[in-house]
Design a protein around this motif. Sequence first.
Motif, PDB file in Angstrom:
ATOM      1  N   LEU A   1     -11.602   4.624   3.617  1.00  0.00           N
ATOM      2  CA  LEU A   1     -13.014   4.900   3.327  1.00  0.00           C
ATOM      3  C   LEU A   1     -13.725   3.627   2.878  1.00  0.00           C
ATOM      4  O   LEU A   1     -14.868   3.370   3.278  1.00  0.00           O
ATOM      5  CB  LEU A   1     -13.141   5.986   2.261  1.00  0.00           C
ATOM      6  CG  LEU A   1     -12.563   7.360   2.621  1.00  0.00           C
ATOM      7  CD1 LEU A   1     -12.748   8.337   1.472  1.00  0.00           C
ATOM      8  CD2 LEU A   1     -13.190   7.902   3.896  1.00  0.00           C
ATOM      9  N   ARG A   2     -13.052   2.816   2.064  1.00  0.00           N
ATOM     10  CA  ARG A   2     -13.649   1.543   1.644  1.00  0.00           C
ATOM     11  C   ARG A   2     -13.827   0.613   2.839  1.00  0.00           C
ATOM     12  O   ARG A   2     -14.835  -0.084   2.950  1.00  0.00           O
ATOM     13  CB  ARG A   2     -12.784   0.865   0.567  1.00  0.00           C
ATOM     14  CG  ARG A   2     -12.880   1.531  -0.800  1.00  0.00           C
ATOM     15  CD  ARG A   2     -12.251   0.683  -1.887  1.00  0.00           C
ATOM     16  NE  ARG A   2     -10.832   0.427  -1.666  1.00  0.00           N
ATOM     17  CZ  ARG A   2      -9.864   1.248  -2.061  1.00  0.00           C
ATOM     18  NH1 ARG A   2     -10.158   2.381  -2.696  1.00  0.00           N
ATOM     19  NH2 ARG A   2      -8.597   0.936  -1.832  1.00  0.00           N
TER      20      ARG A   2
ATOM     21  N   TYR B   1       0.854  -1.192   0.000  1.00  0.00           N
ATOM     22  CA  TYR B   1       0.000   0.000   0.000  1.00  0.00           C
ATOM     23  C   TYR B   1       0.890   1.242   0.000  1.00  0.00           C
ATOM     24  O   TYR B   1       2.100   1.156   0.267  1.00  0.00           O
ATOM     25  CB  TYR B   1      -0.974  -0.014   1.187  1.00  0.00           C
ATOM     26  CG  TYR B   1      -0.355  -0.132   2.554  1.00  0.00           C
ATOM     27  CD1 TYR B   1      -0.023   1.003   3.298  1.00  0.00           C
ATOM     28  CD2 TYR B   1      -0.114  -1.376   3.128  1.00  0.00           C
ATOM     29  CE1 TYR B   1       0.527   0.898   4.564  1.00  0.00           C
ATOM     30  CE2 TYR B   1       0.437  -1.493   4.399  1.00  0.00           C
ATOM     31  CZ  TYR B   1       0.760  -0.350   5.112  1.00  0.00           C
ATOM     32  OH  TYR B   1       1.305  -0.460   6.363  1.00  0.00           O
TER      33      TYR B   1
ATOM     34  N   ASP C   1     -16.896   1.532   4.741  1.00  0.00           N
ATOM     35  CA  ASP C   1     -18.050   0.988   4.028  1.00  0.00           C
ATOM     36  C   ASP C   1     -19.368   1.621   4.459  1.00  0.00           C
ATOM     37  O   ASP C   1     -20.334   0.934   4.768  1.00  0.00           O
ATOM     38  CB  ASP C   1     -18.081  -0.532   4.235  1.00  0.00           C
ATOM     39  CG  ASP C   1     -19.147  -1.227   3.382  1.00  0.00           C
ATOM     40  OD1 ASP C   1     -19.485  -0.697   2.311  1.00  0.00           O
ATOM     41  OD2 ASP C   1     -19.646  -2.284   3.816  1.00  0.00           O
TER      42      ASP C   1
ATOM     43  N   TYR D   1      -1.913  10.215   2.952  1.00  0.00           N
ATOM     44  CA  TYR D   1      -2.719  11.024   2.039  1.00  0.00           C
ATOM     45  C   TYR D   1      -2.900  10.363   0.670  1.00  0.00           C
ATOM     46  O   TYR D   1      -3.811  10.718  -0.077  1.00  0.00           O
ATOM     47  CB  TYR D   1      -2.170  12.456   1.902  1.00  0.00           C
ATOM     48  CG  TYR D   1      -0.730  12.560   1.447  1.00  0.00           C
ATOM     49  CD1 TYR D   1      -0.379  12.431   0.113  1.00  0.00           C
ATOM     50  CD2 TYR D   1       0.288  12.830   2.366  1.00  0.00           C
ATOM     51  CE1 TYR D   1       0.940  12.546  -0.306  1.00  0.00           C
ATOM     52  CE2 TYR D   1       1.608  12.945   1.958  1.00  0.00           C
ATOM     53  CZ  TYR D   1       1.928  12.803   0.624  1.00  0.00           C
ATOM     54  OH  TYR D   1       3.241  12.916   0.204  1.00  0.00           O
ATOM     55  N   ASP D   2      -2.058   9.397   0.344  1.00  0.00           N
ATOM     56  CA  ASP D   2      -2.229   8.649  -0.904  1.00  0.00           C
ATOM     57  C   ASP D   2      -3.070   7.385  -0.708  1.00  0.00           C
ATOM     58  O   ASP D   2      -3.324   6.647  -1.659  1.00  0.00           O
ATOM     59  CB  ASP D   2      -0.866   8.230  -1.474  1.00  0.00           C
ATOM     60  CG  ASP D   2      -0.083   9.414  -2.008  1.00  0.00           C
ATOM     61  OD1 ASP D   2      -0.715  10.369  -2.501  1.00  0.00           O
ATOM     62  OD2 ASP D   2       1.166   9.378  -1.919  1.00  0.00           O
ATOM     63  N   ASP D   3      -3.485   7.119   0.529  1.00  0.00           N
ATOM     64  CA  ASP D   3      -4.154   5.854   0.841  1.00  0.00           C
ATOM     65  C   ASP D   3      -5.506   6.050   1.546  1.00  0.00           C
ATOM     66  O   ASP D   3      -6.097   5.095   2.038  1.00  0.00           O
ATOM     67  CB  ASP D   3      -3.225   5.009   1.735  1.00  0.00           C
ATOM     68  CG  ASP D   3      -3.602   3.532   1.749  1.00  0.00           C
ATOM     69  OD1 ASP D   3      -4.051   3.014   0.714  1.00  0.00           O
ATOM     70  OD2 ASP D   3      -3.455   2.901   2.807  1.00  0.00           O
ATOM     71  N   ILE D   4      -5.984   7.290   1.582  1.00  0.00           N
ATOM     72  CA  ILE D   4      -7.232   7.585   2.300  1.00  0.00           C
ATOM     73  C   ILE D   4      -8.387   6.742   1.776  1.00  0.00           C
ATOM     74  O   ILE D   4      -9.218   6.251   2.544  1.00  0.00           O
ATOM     75  CB  ILE D   4      -7.565   9.089   2.212  1.00  0.00           C
ATOM     76  CG1 ILE D   4      -6.539   9.889   3.022  1.00  0.00           C
ATOM     77  CG2 ILE D   4      -8.972   9.374   2.718  1.00  0.00           C
ATOM     78  CD1 ILE D   4      -6.651  11.381   2.871  1.00  0.00           C
ATOM     79  N   ASP D   5      -8.451   6.544   0.458  1.00  0.00           N
ATOM     80  CA  ASP D   5      -9.573   5.791  -0.117  1.00  0.00           C
ATOM     81  C   ASP D   5      -9.670   4.369   0.425  1.00  0.00           C
ATOM     82  O   ASP D   5     -10.764   3.818   0.547  1.00  0.00           O
ATOM     83  CB  ASP D   5      -9.480   5.757  -1.647  1.00  0.00           C
ATOM     84  CG  ASP D   5      -9.866   7.095  -2.268  1.00  0.00           C
ATOM     85  OD1 ASP D   5     -10.425   7.950  -1.550  1.00  0.00           O
ATOM     86  OD2 ASP D   5      -9.600   7.285  -3.460  1.00  0.00           O
ATOM     87  N   SER D   6      -8.542   3.766   0.782  1.00  0.00           N
ATOM     88  CA  SER D   6      -8.606   2.401   1.316  1.00  0.00           C
ATOM     89  C   SER D   6      -9.318   2.390   2.672  1.00  0.00           C
ATOM     90  O   SER D   6     -10.068   1.459   2.985  1.00  0.00           O
ATOM     91  CB  SER D   6      -7.203   1.791   1.449  1.00  0.00           C
ATOM     92  OG  SER D   6      -6.502   2.378   2.524  1.00  0.00           O
TER      93      SER D   6
END
Length: 198
Positions: A96-97, A84, A100, A89-94
């Motif tokens: 958020l997923r 990862y 869920d 800041y490059d991994d925030i979406d993980s």
Amino acid sequence: MAIVKLIFFDTETNGVDPNSASLLSLSAMKLTYDTENKKMEFIDEYDRYYFRKEGEEINEGAIKVNGLTDECIEKRRMESKINYPKYFYDDIDSFLRFCDGATHFIAHNIRFDRKFLPKDLLKYQFDTMLENVMIVSAKWPKLLECADYYKVPLEENELHNSLYDVKIMARVFYRMRNYFLTEKRINDFVVNNISTNV
């Protein structure tokens, strides 16, 4: 009856200001909470380590508490066997997923931890520190003091490992749900969506 999704989370950082300090670790547990029988069930956990931004100085005070030197972060990342991004800041979406769509978030001193996460993520908030100010005999009770009060066993030398802190916090919350002084507050949080006054 309703099933509510809970996120217990903790951060370790390179300082107190998210504008100048990086998030170094983020750990969380996702559980369901059955509002009828107050049963909690584990779904998943999240545990990641990140480096300081390029050029950011080491905050010696913060690292003395959490022990997250560059070498330690590198070791933890290798142990996880997950590839990862180096920076949060490059991994925030993980994250958020992982959440869920959950809207109920619990942390110990949530006012600090939430500063390092997207502002609109935490809809309903519960703070195991603030909710115990009048119960545990301490002005701002540490997680260790809350665990001791609710008879949650722990290894003191493991504290400030964010995933360990999350697990202890979840056990404290679990004990609080049947304790006569906190049962109503937990019910207000999970059923009526009433946040801790933060």
